[in-house]
Design a protein around this motif. Structure first.
Motif, PDB file in Angstrom:
ATOM      1  N   ILE A 160       0.674  -0.985   0.091  1.00  0.00           N
ATOM      2  CA  ILE A 160       0.383   0.369  -0.313  1.00  0.00           C
ATOM      3  C   ILE A 160       0.908   1.265  -0.170  1.00  0.00           C
ATOM      4  CG2 ILE A 160      -2.404  -0.911   1.127  1.00  0.00           C
ATOM      5  CD1 ILE A 160      -0.790   0.300   3.571  1.00  0.00           C
ATOM      6  N   LYS A 161       2.318   0.631   0.416  1.00  0.00           N
ATOM      7  CA  LYS A 161       2.584   2.057   0.579  1.00  0.00           C
ATOM      8  C   LYS A 161       4.426   1.977   0.470  1.00  0.00           C
ATOM      9  CE  LYS A 161       2.867   6.720   3.433  1.00  0.00           C
ATOM     10  NZ  LYS A 161       2.557   7.292   3.417  1.00  0.00           N
ATOM     11  N   THR A 162       5.264   2.658  -0.276  1.00  0.00           N
ATOM     12  CA  THR A 162       6.503   2.459  -0.132  1.00  0.00           C
ATOM     13  C   THR A 162       7.086   3.746   0.757  1.00  0.00           C
ATOM     14  OG1 THR A 162       6.675   1.232  -2.404  1.00  0.00           O
ATOM     15  CG2 THR A 162       8.852   2.161  -1.383  1.00  0.00           C
ATOM     16  N   ILE A 163       7.978   3.854   1.394  1.00  0.00           N
ATOM     17  CA  ILE A 163       8.681   4.890   2.510  1.00  0.00           C
ATOM     18  C   ILE A 163       9.858   5.200   2.194  1.00  0.00           C
ATOM     19  CG2 ILE A 163       8.505   6.196   4.864  1.00  0.00           C
ATOM     20  CD1 ILE A 163       6.459   3.897   5.601  1.00  0.00           C
ATOM     21  N   THR A 164      10.097   6.179   1.563  1.00  0.00           N
ATOM     22  CA  THR A 164      11.493   6.826   1.491  1.00  0.00           C
ATOM     23  C   THR A 164      12.080   7.174   3.040  1.00  0.00           C
ATOM     24  OG1 THR A 164      11.583   8.141  -0.635  1.00  0.00           O
ATOM     25  CG2 THR A 164      13.182   8.443   0.475  1.00  0.00           C
ATOM     26  N   VAL A 165      13.494   6.408   2.930  1.00  0.00           N
ATOM     27  CA  VAL A 165      14.491   6.041   3.838  1.00  0.00           C
ATOM     28  C   VAL A 165      15.816   6.406   3.627  1.00  0.00           C
ATOM     29  CG1 VAL A 165      12.878   4.786   5.320  1.00  0.00           C
ATOM     30  CG2 VAL A 165      14.665   3.674   4.349  1.00  0.00           C
ATOM     31  N   GLY A 166      16.726   6.572   4.757  1.00  0.00           N
ATOM     32  CA  GLY A 166      18.009   6.802   4.550  1.00  0.00           C
ATOM     33  C   GLY A 166      17.849   5.624   3.878  1.00  0.00           C
ATOM     34  N   SER A 167      19.810   5.174   3.503  1.00  0.00           N
ATOM     35  CA  SER A 167      20.637   4.680   2.584  1.00  0.00           C
ATOM     36  C   SER A 167      20.895   3.075   3.021  1.00  0.00           C
ATOM     37  CB  SER A 167      21.922   5.882   2.185  1.00  0.00           C
ATOM     38  OG  SER A 167      22.049   6.339   1.745  1.00  0.00           O
ATOM     39  N   TYR A 168      20.636   2.407   2.845  1.00  0.00           N
ATOM     40  CA  TYR A 168      20.859   0.607   3.179  1.00  0.00           C
ATOM     41  C   TYR A 168      20.061   0.202   4.457  1.00  0.00           C
ATOM     42  CZ  TYR A 168      24.326   1.761  -0.575  1.00  0.00           C
ATOM     43  OH  TYR A 168      25.024   1.602  -1.774  1.00  0.00           O
ATOM     44  N   PRO A 169      18.354   0.303   4.082  1.00  0.00           N
ATOM     45  CA  PRO A 169      17.657  -0.092   5.845  1.00  0.00           C
ATOM     46  C   PRO A 169      17.710  -1.707   5.823  1.00  0.00           C
ATOM     47  CG  PRO A 169      16.525   0.381   4.001  1.00  0.00           C
ATOM     48  CD  PRO A 169      17.793   1.394   3.659  1.00  0.00           C
ATOM     49  N   HIS A 170      18.359  -1.984   6.741  1.00  0.00           N
ATOM     50  CA  HIS A 170      18.666  -3.534   7.233  1.00  0.00           C
ATOM     51  C   HIS A 170      17.877  -4.204   8.613  1.00  0.00           C
ATOM     52  CE1 HIS A 170      22.916  -3.481   5.840  1.00  0.00           C
ATOM     53  NE2 HIS A 170      22.454  -3.875   4.403  1.00  0.00           N
ATOM     54  N   SER A 171      17.436  -3.140   9.094  1.00  0.00           N
ATOM     55  CA  SER A 171      16.529  -3.676  10.398  1.00  0.00           C
ATOM     56  C   SER A 171      15.464  -3.233  10.122  1.00  0.00           C
ATOM     57  CB  SER A 171      17.611  -4.203  11.201  1.00  0.00           C
ATOM     58  OG  SER A 171      18.400  -5.461  11.133  1.00  0.00           O
ATOM     59  N   ILE A 172      14.365  -3.291  10.723  1.00  0.00           N
ATOM     60  CA  ILE A 172      12.949  -2.312  11.600  1.00  0.00           C
ATOM     61  C   ILE A 172      12.518  -3.654  12.662  1.00  0.00           C
ATOM     62  CG2 ILE A 172      12.020  -3.815   9.224  1.00  0.00           C
ATOM     63  CD1 ILE A 172      10.187  -0.938   8.896  1.00  0.00           C
ATOM     64  N   ALA A 173      12.407  -2.172  13.388  1.00  0.00           N
ATOM     65  CA  ALA A 173      11.393  -2.913  14.473  1.00  0.00           C
ATOM     66  C   ALA A 173       9.500  -2.190  14.096  1.00  0.00           C
ATOM     67  CB  ALA A 173      12.435  -3.162  15.738  1.00  0.00           C
ATOM     68  N   ILE A 174       8.843  -2.668  15.219  1.00  0.00           N
ATOM     69  CA  ILE A 174       7.284  -2.056  15.395  1.00  0.00           C
ATOM     70  C   ILE A 174       7.289  -1.616  17.166  1.00  0.00           C
ATOM     71  CG2 ILE A 174       4.927  -2.364  15.106  1.00  0.00           C
ATOM     72  CD1 ILE A 174       6.542  -2.102  12.027  1.00  0.00           C
TER      73      ILE A 174
END
Length: 147
Positions: A126-140
């Motif tokens: 539903i969406k693509t979010i632009t973030v900094g370079s080379y995101p490797h991990s994500i948590a909620i």
């Protein structure tokens, strides 16, 4: 104890909320191993996309979402029978996945293109979010308000 040496290129591992099964991404083999934790036995090997790395299980334990790095996709495994039910195209280089506490959304850190957001009700990006370079991990966050 199971022998992870037999699994070439291990990515991440996640365990179901009940602790009954572990899902291990085998990025060298384009598979996910399902391990019964009571006796450390591999009970299934599920074929997924190319170079799976990140894996996360929905809070209700019904599905595992697997980031396939070279496939630019996410495989959805139904945990009741360990069958792939969907393959979702996402950004380039999906690396890790996190699921909101209510199970409604999957966030995929794509190393080369930002963060893809998947709605789990229909497995649609539903969406693509632009973030900094080379995101490797994500948590909620525990309340689901932030990734």
């Amino acid at each position: 104890m199971f022998n992870l040496g037999l699994i070439c290129g291990v990515g991440t591992t996640t365990v179901t909320a009940t602790g009954t099964y572990a899902y291990v991404a085998n990025n060298g083999g384009s598979t996910v191993s399902v391990i019964r934790t009571s006796d450390n036995t591999v009970i299934a090997t599920v074929s997924v996309g190319s170079a799976p790395y990140g894996v996360a299980i929905t809070p209700n334990g019904s599905y595992a979402y697997v980031a396939n790095y070279y496939g630019s996709s996410v495989s959805v495994i139904r945990t009741s029978d360990n069958t792939v039910t969907a393959t979702i195209s996402v950004g380039s280089g999906p690396y890790s996945v996190a699921i909101t506490p209510n199970g409604s959304y999957v966030y995929v850190a794509c190393e080369l293109s930002g963060v893809s957001v998947i709605r789990t009700s229909d497995n649609t990006v539903i969406k693509t979010i632009t973030v900094g370079s080379y995101p490797h991990s994500i948590a909620i966050s525990p309340d689901g308000s932030k990734a």
